[in-house]
Write a protein that holds these residues in place. Sequence first.
Motif, PDB file in Angstrom:
ATOM      1  N   LEU A  20      61.276   1.878 -21.179  1.00  0.00           N
ATOM      2  CA  LEU A  20      62.062   2.967 -21.754  1.00  0.00           C
ATOM      3  C   LEU A  20      61.501   3.356 -23.122  1.00  0.00           C
ATOM      4  O   LEU A  20      61.440   4.536 -23.470  1.00  0.00           O
ATOM      5  CB  LEU A  20      63.533   2.548 -21.890  1.00  0.00           C
ATOM      6  CG  LEU A  20      64.327   2.385 -20.578  1.00  0.00           C
ATOM      7  CD1 LEU A  20      65.623   1.610 -20.817  1.00  0.00           C
ATOM      8  CD2 LEU A  20      64.635   3.745 -19.954  1.00  0.00           C
ATOM      9  N   ASP A  23      58.680   5.589 -22.987  1.00  0.00           N
ATOM     10  CA  ASP A  23      59.028   6.772 -22.207  1.00  0.00           C
ATOM     11  C   ASP A  23      58.330   6.745 -20.843  1.00  0.00           C
ATOM     12  O   ASP A  23      57.871   7.756 -20.336  1.00  0.00           O
ATOM     13  CB  ASP A  23      58.634   8.042 -22.980  1.00  0.00           C
ATOM     14  CG  ASP A  23      59.557   9.207 -22.613  1.00  0.00           C
ATOM     15  OD1 ASP A  23      60.559   8.944 -21.919  1.00  0.00           O
ATOM     16  OD2 ASP A  23      59.257  10.350 -23.003  1.00  0.00           O
ATOM     17  N   PHE A  25      59.712   5.100 -18.031  1.00  0.00           N
ATOM     18  CA  PHE A  25      60.568   4.532 -16.993  1.00  0.00           C
ATOM     19  C   PHE A  25      60.178   5.159 -15.653  1.00  0.00           C
ATOM     20  O   PHE A  25      60.048   6.373 -15.540  1.00  0.00           O
ATOM     21  CB  PHE A  25      62.057   4.769 -17.299  1.00  0.00           C
ATOM     22  CG  PHE A  25      62.939   3.972 -16.377  1.00  0.00           C
ATOM     23  CD1 PHE A  25      63.115   2.610 -16.589  1.00  0.00           C
ATOM     24  CD2 PHE A  25      63.534   4.562 -15.272  1.00  0.00           C
ATOM     25  CE1 PHE A  25      63.883   1.855 -15.722  1.00  0.00           C
ATOM     26  CE2 PHE A  25      64.305   3.805 -14.400  1.00  0.00           C
ATOM     27  CZ  PHE A  25      64.484   2.445 -14.622  1.00  0.00           C
ATOM     28  N   LEU A  50      68.524   6.441 -20.889  1.00  0.00           N
ATOM     29  CA  LEU A  50      67.634   7.572 -20.605  1.00  0.00           C
ATOM     30  C   LEU A  50      68.204   8.864 -21.194  1.00  0.00           C
ATOM     31  O   LEU A  50      67.461   9.771 -21.543  1.00  0.00           O
ATOM     32  CB  LEU A  50      67.451   7.742 -19.090  1.00  0.00           C
ATOM     33  CG  LEU A  50      66.505   6.751 -18.396  1.00  0.00           C
ATOM     34  CD1 LEU A  50      66.623   6.887 -16.884  1.00  0.00           C
ATOM     35  CD2 LEU A  50      65.063   6.983 -18.837  1.00  0.00           C
ATOM     36  N   ASN A  51      69.517   8.941 -21.290  1.00  0.00           N
ATOM     37  CA  ASN A  51      70.130  10.214 -21.654  1.00  0.00           C
ATOM     38  C   ASN A  51      70.980  10.210 -22.915  1.00  0.00           C
ATOM     39  O   ASN A  51      71.568  11.232 -23.260  1.00  0.00           O
ATOM     40  CB  ASN A  51      70.972  10.715 -20.476  1.00  0.00           C
ATOM     41  CG  ASN A  51      70.072  11.138 -19.333  1.00  0.00           C
ATOM     42  OD1 ASN A  51      69.088  11.831 -19.547  1.00  0.00           O
ATOM     43  ND2 ASN A  51      70.393  10.685 -18.132  1.00  0.00           N
ATOM     44  N   GLN A  55      70.185   8.020 -29.173  1.00  0.00           N
ATOM     45  CA  GLN A  55      69.013   7.165 -28.971  1.00  0.00           C
ATOM     46  C   GLN A  55      68.852   6.047 -30.005  1.00  0.00           C
ATOM     47  O   GLN A  55      67.826   5.990 -30.688  1.00  0.00           O
ATOM     48  CB  GLN A  55      67.743   8.018 -28.946  1.00  0.00           C
ATOM     49  CG  GLN A  55      67.729   9.010 -27.792  1.00  0.00           C
ATOM     50  CD  GLN A  55      66.434   9.771 -27.732  1.00  0.00           C
ATOM     51  OE1 GLN A  55      66.314  10.851 -28.299  1.00  0.00           O
ATOM     52  NE2 GLN A  55      65.454   9.198 -27.067  1.00  0.00           N
ATOM     53  N   ARG A 145      66.851  13.075 -18.264  1.00  0.00           N
ATOM     54  CA  ARG A 145      66.434  12.656 -16.930  1.00  0.00           C
ATOM     55  C   ARG A 145      67.568  12.821 -15.945  1.00  0.00           C
ATOM     56  O   ARG A 145      68.730  12.592 -16.286  1.00  0.00           O
ATOM     57  CB  ARG A 145      65.996  11.169 -16.945  1.00  0.00           C
ATOM     58  CG  ARG A 145      64.765  10.878 -17.773  1.00  0.00           C
ATOM     59  CD  ARG A 145      63.466  11.241 -17.086  1.00  0.00           C
ATOM     60  NE  ARG A 145      63.117  10.385 -15.975  1.00  0.00           N
ATOM     61  CZ  ARG A 145      62.283   9.347 -16.027  1.00  0.00           C
ATOM     62  NH1 ARG A 145      61.741   8.991 -17.167  1.00  0.00           N
ATOM     63  NH2 ARG A 145      61.982   8.666 -14.942  1.00  0.00           N
ATOM     64  N   ALA A 175      64.884   9.961 -11.976  1.00  0.00           N
ATOM     65  CA  ALA A 175      64.842   8.491 -11.939  1.00  0.00           C
ATOM     66  C   ALA A 175      65.773   8.052 -10.815  1.00  0.00           C
ATOM     67  O   ALA A 175      66.986   8.196 -10.916  1.00  0.00           O
ATOM     68  CB  ALA A 175      65.290   7.907 -13.271  1.00  0.00           C
TER      69      ALA A 175
END
Length: 364
Positions: A20, A23, A25, A50-51, A55, A145, A175
């Motif tokens: 992750l 970047d 994944f 991911l979202n 972050q 994603r 994903a």
Amino acid sequence: MPFQDFQGNHETITRIREMLARDRFPHAVVISGPEGAGKYTLAQMIAKTLNCIEQPKNDGLPDFCGHCRNCTLIAQSDDLEARFGEAVEAREAMREADKRDARIMIQTHPEVIVVPPDPPQMLIKVGQVRLVIGSVVYKPVEARRKVVIFTESSFMKEAANSLLKVLEEPPEYAALILLTTNPGELLPTIRSRCVIFNLGALPVEELESALSTSRKDLKPAQRELVARLANGAMGRALTFKLDEYIDARSGALVLLRSAIIGNDHTELFKITETYRAGAEGREKTDQLLRTLYALLEDLLMLKSGTHELVRNTDIRGEMGRLAQSIDFDWIVSASQRLAEVERGMRRNLLRSLSLDAFATSLER
Ligand SMILES: [Zn+2]
């Protein structure tokens, strides 16, 4: 609940977070592990990381904040059982004509889709995979994603073939996460297109130490018992209903005693009488059968001299006595007959009678 709260399997978790971080994944992954190992919890954590809008980082690796709009919406699916129940209920309430085409899906965030097996067959059906494909072709708008989580790997043939087409050329923003207790159940062509992460069984000591902080309701001896009965799965240990288990086990012991020692059947019939028709009886019988298998395994451990692997540590004495009255052949035939009872249950044979037959046929 950020990543540091995920207990056990530290290496696998770190590997995932490093992917992750770069970047990188993968577009398709399989997360395998026993029931209660935390596969779904982990998949939800990945979807959030991911979202996540904020972050954040912990220990220098990506994490999720848990309170931004994306994290909050995704978290609404954390309770899979509840959302699944609602989805099934909503379908039940539909008109007959609409029901047939309605597929069970859970989507609390527009870009994250959770696909459980569809009842009553509890298989993932082609209609569900088609809905996923219909959504995956569109670039995510409200997230980075597009995440799809298949909660089990029991695909109908046509559904598996459909999924394979997506896996052959997954869009870069997708994903796909497949959860499974048994990776062998997936088509080899599906497996080979996925990165596989395995959540392995945790040692008894690790479960016991987690229980000592999270299950203050249990005494030390009970914690040891639960840690052994959880089969290495943290989720199972943390939610283990010891009272229900002991209850089922006392019924299983009556059956075993009757089968091994024989003679008076009054107690046996009194117990098997309580295994009735209907959903409740079914649940109760399933639990009884699982418990019987566990006891037979313990008897096997005792017979083969691997006492340290016995799980029902609190009744060692009684198990030791029962083990003395039987041999390996008896355990083998008991397991075979138990499998017959299980098949009979699926055909809806009368439960109490099958259980009586199981116990009496094994008498020595
Ligand atoms: Zn967030």
